[in-house]
Design a protein around this motif. Structure first.
Motif, mmCIF file in Angstrom:
data_model
loop_
_atom_site.group_PDB
_atom_site.id
_atom_site.type_symbol
_atom_site.label_atom_id
_atom_site.label_comp_id
_atom_site.label_asym_id
_atom_site.label_seq_id
_atom_site.Cartn_x
_atom_site.Cartn_y
_atom_site.Cartn_z
ATOM 1 N N VAL A 67 -30.442 -26.772 20.969
ATOM 2 C CA VAL A 67 -29.229 -26.670 20.039
ATOM 3 C C VAL A 67 -28.339 -27.723 20.275
ATOM 4 C CG1 VAL A 67 -27.701 -25.150 21.261
ATOM 5 C CG2 VAL A 67 -27.468 -24.962 18.996
ATOM 6 N N ASP A 68 -27.798 -28.216 19.002
ATOM 7 C CA ASP A 68 -26.831 -29.056 18.885
ATOM 8 C C ASP A 68 -26.122 -29.109 17.582
ATOM 9 O OD1 ASP A 68 -25.278 -31.641 19.155
ATOM 10 O OD2 ASP A 68 -26.815 -32.882 18.566
ATOM 11 N N HIS A 69 -24.912 -28.554 17.482
ATOM 12 C CA HIS A 69 -24.073 -28.214 16.423
ATOM 13 C C HIS A 69 -24.682 -27.530 15.421
ATOM 14 C CE1 HIS A 69 -21.938 -31.401 18.303
ATOM 15 N NE2 HIS A 69 -20.748 -30.925 17.600
ATOM 16 N N ARG A 70 -25.255 -26.308 15.589
ATOM 17 C CA ARG A 70 -25.916 -25.226 14.796
ATOM 18 C C ARG A 70 -24.956 -24.237 14.352
ATOM 19 N NH1 ARG A 70 -30.874 -21.511 16.583
ATOM 20 N NH2 ARG A 70 -30.255 -19.645 15.047
ATOM 21 N N ARG A 71 -24.728 -23.922 13.121
ATOM 22 C CA ARG A 71 -23.889 -22.980 12.595
ATOM 23 C C ARG A 71 -24.479 -21.315 12.729
ATOM 24 N NH1 ARG A 71 -21.821 -25.308 6.804
ATOM 25 N NH2 ARG A 71 -20.954 -27.396 7.778
ATOM 26 N N MET A 72 -23.780 -20.686 13.286
ATOM 27 C CA MET A 72 -24.125 -19.283 13.512
ATOM 28 C C MET A 72 -23.695 -18.538 12.339
ATOM 29 S SD MET A 72 -22.933 -19.152 17.593
ATOM 30 C CE MET A 72 -23.720 -17.917 18.155
#
Length: 123
Positions: A67-72
């Motif tokens: 993961v690298d700056h993934r919106r939740m």
């Protein structure tokens, strides 16, 4: 006394919004991001009423997926505030439920109620 049907217009859409972002396993922050807008004719933009963290959000949180700056929060409900010219079955102001997958509802599998199996599905 006359009864007129009110005309529904889109509310002003702000340039930025808040988003919950996972930067790395165990590292979740709230960031200010650019507000999505209609780009393609089949796009719709919602003003969210609620979003939830899905089990699939927990895999990267726990370090099982990269993961690298993934919106939740990709399961949500909200009101349509902007729509593209090809959006024919929804109107501004409609309250909708969003799935974890995007579909165009043009395939038999979608129309049978299995939008997550759409041949044009996306996330």
């Amino acid at each position: 006394m006359t009864t007129e049907t009110p005309t529904l217009t889109a509310p002003e859409i702000p340039a930025t919004m808040k988003a919950v972002v996972i930067r790395a396993p165990g590292d979740v922050v709230v960031e200010t991001v650019e507000t999505p807008r209609v780009v393609k004719p089949a796009d719709a933009v919602l003003k969210l009423a609620a979003a939830c963290v899905c089990g699939s959000d927990l895999w990267p949180y726990r370090g099982h997926n990269e993961v690298d700056h993934r919106r939740m929060g990709h399961e949500y409900v909200g009101t349509i505030v902007e729509k593209g010219t090809e959006v024919a079955t929804l109107e501004l102001g409609d309250f909708v439920i969003g799935s974890f997958m995007l579909s165009d509802n043009t395939f038999d599998i979608c129309q049978a109620g299995y939008q997550s199996r759409c041949a044009d599905a996306g996330s």
